[in-house]
Design a protein around this motif. Structure first.
Motif, mmCIF file in Angstrom:
data_model
loop_
_atom_site.group_PDB
_atom_site.id
_atom_site.type_symbol
_atom_site.label_atom_id
_atom_site.label_comp_id
_atom_site.label_asym_id
_atom_site.label_seq_id
_atom_site.Cartn_x
_atom_site.Cartn_y
_atom_site.Cartn_z
ATOM 1 N N LEU A 73 -4.808 -5.082 -8.004
ATOM 2 C CA LEU A 73 -5.140 -4.935 -6.588
ATOM 3 C C LEU A 73 -4.779 -6.190 -5.810
ATOM 4 C CD1 LEU A 73 -6.410 -3.380 -4.259
ATOM 5 C CD2 LEU A 73 -8.648 -4.128 -5.061
ATOM 6 N N LEU A 74 -5.052 -7.349 -6.386
ATOM 7 C CA LEU A 74 -4.665 -8.610 -5.740
ATOM 8 C C LEU A 74 -3.150 -8.697 -5.572
ATOM 9 C CD1 LEU A 74 -7.046 -11.188 -7.405
ATOM 10 C CD2 LEU A 74 -6.779 -10.798 -4.974
ATOM 11 N N CYS A 75 -2.419 -8.277 -6.589
ATOM 12 C CA CYS A 75 -0.951 -8.294 -6.485
ATOM 13 C C CYS A 75 -0.477 -7.342 -5.390
ATOM 14 C CB CYS A 75 -0.323 -7.907 -7.819
ATOM 15 S SG CYS A 75 -0.513 -9.163 -9.084
ATOM 16 N N ARG A 76 -1.081 -6.171 -5.302
ATOM 17 C CA ARG A 76 -0.701 -5.192 -4.277
ATOM 18 C C ARG A 76 -0.951 -5.750 -2.876
ATOM 19 N NH1 ARG A 76 2.376 -2.411 -1.861
ATOM 20 N NH2 ARG A 76 1.769 -0.440 -0.971
ATOM 21 N N ILE A 77 -2.094 -6.403 -2.714
ATOM 22 C CA ILE A 77 -2.418 -6.991 -1.407
ATOM 23 C C ILE A 77 -1.461 -8.134 -1.098
ATOM 24 C CG2 ILE A 77 -4.159 -8.304 -0.147
ATOM 25 C CD1 ILE A 77 -6.281 -6.623 -1.613
ATOM 26 N N GLN A 78 -1.144 -8.941 -2.112
ATOM 27 C CA GLN A 78 -0.232 -10.078 -1.906
ATOM 28 C C GLN A 78 1.160 -9.602 -1.520
ATOM 29 O OE1 GLN A 78 -1.142 -13.261 -1.966
ATOM 30 N NE2 GLN A 78 0.902 -13.927 -1.453
ATOM 31 N N ASP A 79 1.592 -8.485 -2.094
ATOM 32 C CA ASP A 79 2.931 -7.969 -1.821
ATOM 33 C C ASP A 79 2.997 -7.117 -0.558
ATOM 34 O OD1 ASP A 79 3.769 -9.216 -4.100
ATOM 35 O OD2 ASP A 79 3.690 -7.420 -5.356
ATOM 36 N N ALA A 80 1.877 -6.908 0.098
ATOM 37 C CA ALA A 80 1.849 -6.069 1.303
ATOM 38 C C ALA A 80 2.687 -6.720 2.406
ATOM 39 C CB ALA A 80 0.416 -5.874 1.789
ATOM 40 N N PRO A 81 3.524 -5.935 3.064
ATOM 41 C CA PRO A 81 4.364 -6.476 4.145
ATOM 42 C C PRO A 81 3.558 -6.633 5.437
ATOM 43 C CG PRO A 81 4.781 -4.150 3.863
ATOM 44 C CD PRO A 81 3.785 -4.534 2.806
ATOM 45 N N LEU A 82 2.733 -7.660 5.523
ATOM 46 C CA LEU A 82 1.833 -7.829 6.661
ATOM 47 C C LEU A 82 2.569 -7.932 7.986
ATOM 48 C CD1 LEU A 82 -0.829 -10.292 5.220
ATOM 49 C CD2 LEU A 82 -0.997 -7.833 5.534
ATOM 50 N N GLU A 83 3.733 -8.551 7.989
ATOM 51 C CA GLU A 83 4.450 -8.735 9.242
ATOM 52 C C GLU A 83 4.950 -7.416 9.835
ATOM 53 O OE1 GLU A 83 7.121 -8.964 5.801
ATOM 54 O OE2 GLU A 83 5.380 -10.167 6.335
ATOM 55 N N ARG A 84 5.095 -6.394 9.002
ATOM 56 C CA ARG A 84 5.570 -5.101 9.505
ATOM 57 C C ARG A 84 4.437 -4.151 9.858
ATOM 58 N NH1 ARG A 84 9.577 -3.483 4.886
ATOM 59 N NH2 ARG A 84 7.716 -2.295 4.506
ATOM 60 N N LEU A 85 3.206 -4.498 9.511
ATOM 61 C CA LEU A 85 2.074 -3.608 9.761
ATOM 62 C C LEU A 85 1.573 -3.762 11.193
ATOM 63 C CD1 LEU A 85 0.038 -4.093 6.479
ATOM 64 C CD2 LEU A 85 1.591 -2.235 7.046
ATOM 65 N N ASP A 86 0.916 -2.708 11.682
ATOM 66 C CA ASP A 86 0.290 -2.813 12.997
ATOM 67 C C ASP A 86 -0.952 -3.694 12.870
ATOM 68 O OD1 ASP A 86 -1.354 -1.118 11.605
ATOM 69 O OD2 ASP A 86 -1.408 0.461 13.104
ATOM 70 N N ALA A 87 -1.529 -4.060 13.999
ATOM 71 C CA ALA A 87 -2.619 -5.032 14.024
ATOM 72 C C ALA A 87 -3.828 -4.563 13.215
ATOM 73 C CB ALA A 87 -3.029 -5.329 15.461
ATOM 74 N N ARG A 88 -4.193 -3.297 13.351
ATOM 75 C CA ARG A 88 -5.373 -2.782 12.643
ATOM 76 C C ARG A 88 -5.156 -2.794 11.138
ATOM 77 N NH1 ARG A 88 -7.762 1.888 10.688
ATOM 78 N NH2 ARG A 88 -10.000 2.020 11.119
ATOM 79 N N ARG A 90 -3.040 -4.664 9.442
ATOM 80 C CA ARG A 90 -2.967 -6.058 9.010
ATOM 81 C C ARG A 90 -4.376 -6.642 8.863
ATOM 82 N NH1 ARG A 90 -0.439 -8.660 13.254
ATOM 83 N NH2 ARG A 90 1.296 -7.312 12.789
ATOM 84 N N TYR A 91 -5.255 -6.307 9.815
ATOM 85 C CA TYR A 91 -6.637 -6.789 9.770
ATOM 86 C C TYR A 91 -7.357 -6.233 8.543
ATOM 87 C CZ TYR A 91 -11.550 -7.301 10.962
ATOM 88 O OH TYR A 91 -12.884 -7.595 10.923
ATOM 89 N N LEU A 92 -7.188 -4.936 8.270
ATOM 90 C CA LEU A 92 -7.849 -4.325 7.125
ATOM 91 C C LEU A 92 -7.401 -4.942 5.807
ATOM 92 C CD1 LEU A 92 -7.849 -0.562 8.168
ATOM 93 C CD2 LEU A 92 -9.817 -2.088 7.998
ATOM 94 N N VAL A 93 -6.097 -5.165 5.661
ATOM 95 C CA VAL A 93 -5.579 -5.746 4.418
ATOM 96 C C VAL A 93 -6.054 -7.193 4.274
ATOM 97 C CG1 VAL A 93 -3.462 -6.427 3.213
ATOM 98 C CG2 VAL A 93 -3.590 -4.203 4.324
ATOM 99 N N THR A 94 -6.034 -7.937 5.357
ATOM 100 C CA THR A 94 -6.482 -9.330 5.312
ATOM 101 C C THR A 94 -7.968 -9.420 4.980
ATOM 102 O OG1 THR A 94 -4.797 -9.899 6.947
ATOM 103 C CG2 THR A 94 -6.562 -11.486 6.613
ATOM 104 N N GLN A 95 -8.768 -8.562 5.597
ATOM 105 C CA GLN A 95 -10.207 -8.565 5.317
ATOM 106 C C GLN A 95 -10.481 -8.165 3.863
ATOM 107 O OE1 GLN A 95 -11.217 -10.498 7.924
ATOM 108 N NE2 GLN A 95 -13.091 -9.389 7.577
ATOM 109 N N ALA A 96 -9.734 -7.214 3.360
ATOM 110 C CA ALA A 96 -9.916 -6.803 1.966
ATOM 111 C C ALA A 96 -9.639 -7.980 1.034
ATOM 112 C CB ALA A 96 -8.987 -5.631 1.629
ATOM 113 N N ARG A 97 -8.623 -8.760 1.355
ATOM 114 C CA ARG A 97 -8.239 -9.906 0.507
ATOM 115 C C ARG A 97 -9.226 -11.062 0.622
ATOM 116 N NH1 ARG A 97 -7.770 -13.553 -2.268
ATOM 117 N NH2 ARG A 97 -5.914 -14.576 -3.021
ATOM 118 N N GLN A 98 -9.623 -11.367 1.844
ATOM 119 C CA GLN A 98 -10.418 -12.571 2.058
ATOM 120 C C GLN A 98 -11.915 -12.348 1.929
ATOM 121 O OE1 GLN A 98 -9.140 -14.069 5.840
ATOM 122 N NE2 GLN A 98 -7.247 -14.886 5.016
ATOM 123 N N GLN A 99 -12.406 -11.144 2.197
ATOM 124 C CA GLN A 99 -13.849 -10.945 2.188
ATOM 125 C C GLN A 99 -14.303 -9.850 1.232
ATOM 126 O OE1 GLN A 99 -15.118 -10.299 6.184
ATOM 127 N NE2 GLN A 99 -14.889 -12.442 6.757
#
Length: 179
Positions: A73-88, A90-99
């Motif tokens: 799961l950590l690898c999947r989140i790390q490989d997520a193309p955050l720059e291509r995602l919409d704001a919502r 990107r926020y969900l993926v970042t929150q999943a990783r950090q919190q």
């Protein structure tokens, strides 16, 4: 004698002043560093707080089947193309990783034997709860990454454009020339 002393004094002032100035600046810098080190040594050591990137370390402490799932799961989140995602998304993926993921792993790892017995008495095994929580985070991340509406819209509009442009010409239909 004055013919030698005056030019010698002039050169001493010209070349000596920058050397003296550099020496003074160096001494000042060294004194400041000593004072900062003394202040740091006098202050109590800061408590070890949960860092933003402790999820990999926490995942390595999990029992085996959950360890692999959490690391994947950590690898999947790390490989997520955050720059291509919409704001919502990107926020969900970042929150999943950090919190979300670190909080889940910490919660499981901080279970005491008494807490494990209490959960078991309620019919819920801690390992099953951890697996369920990891699956929920994984599904949320997958949905957020799969929600890339802009890329899907671009592919659909390009497909529609190409169909119109290269559609076989029927007999009796006027030929369109686009430039």
């Amino acid at each position: 004698m004055e013919d030698i002393i005056v030019p010698l004094g002039f050169f001493a002032i010209i070349f000596g002043f920058p050397l003296v100035r550099r020496e003074m600046a160096h001494r000042h810098r060294m004194e400041r560093l000593r004072e900062e080190r003394a202040l740091q040594a006098a202050q109590p050591a800061p408590e070890v707080s949960a860092s933003l990137d402790d999820a990999p370390a926490l995942a390595l402490r999990l029992p085996e089947p959950h360890r692999l799932y959490a690391l994947a799961l950590l690898c999947r989140i790390q490989d997520a193309p955050l720059e291509r995602l919409d704001a919502r998304s990107r926020y969900l993926v970042t929150q999943a990783r950090q919190q979300d993921l670190p909080a889940t792993l910490r919660g499981y790892l901080n279970l005491t034997p008494a807490a494990r017995q209490r959960l078991s008495a309620q019919g819920q095994l801690p390992e099953d709860l951890l697996r369920e929580q990891l699956e929920l985070i994984s599904r949320g991340v997958e949905q957020a990454i799969g929600r890339d509406a802009a890329a899907a819209d671009a592919v659909l509009s390009q497909s529609h454009y190409l169909r119109e442009k290269f559609q076989p010409i029927e007999l009796g239909e006027a030929v369109r020339l686009e430039r």
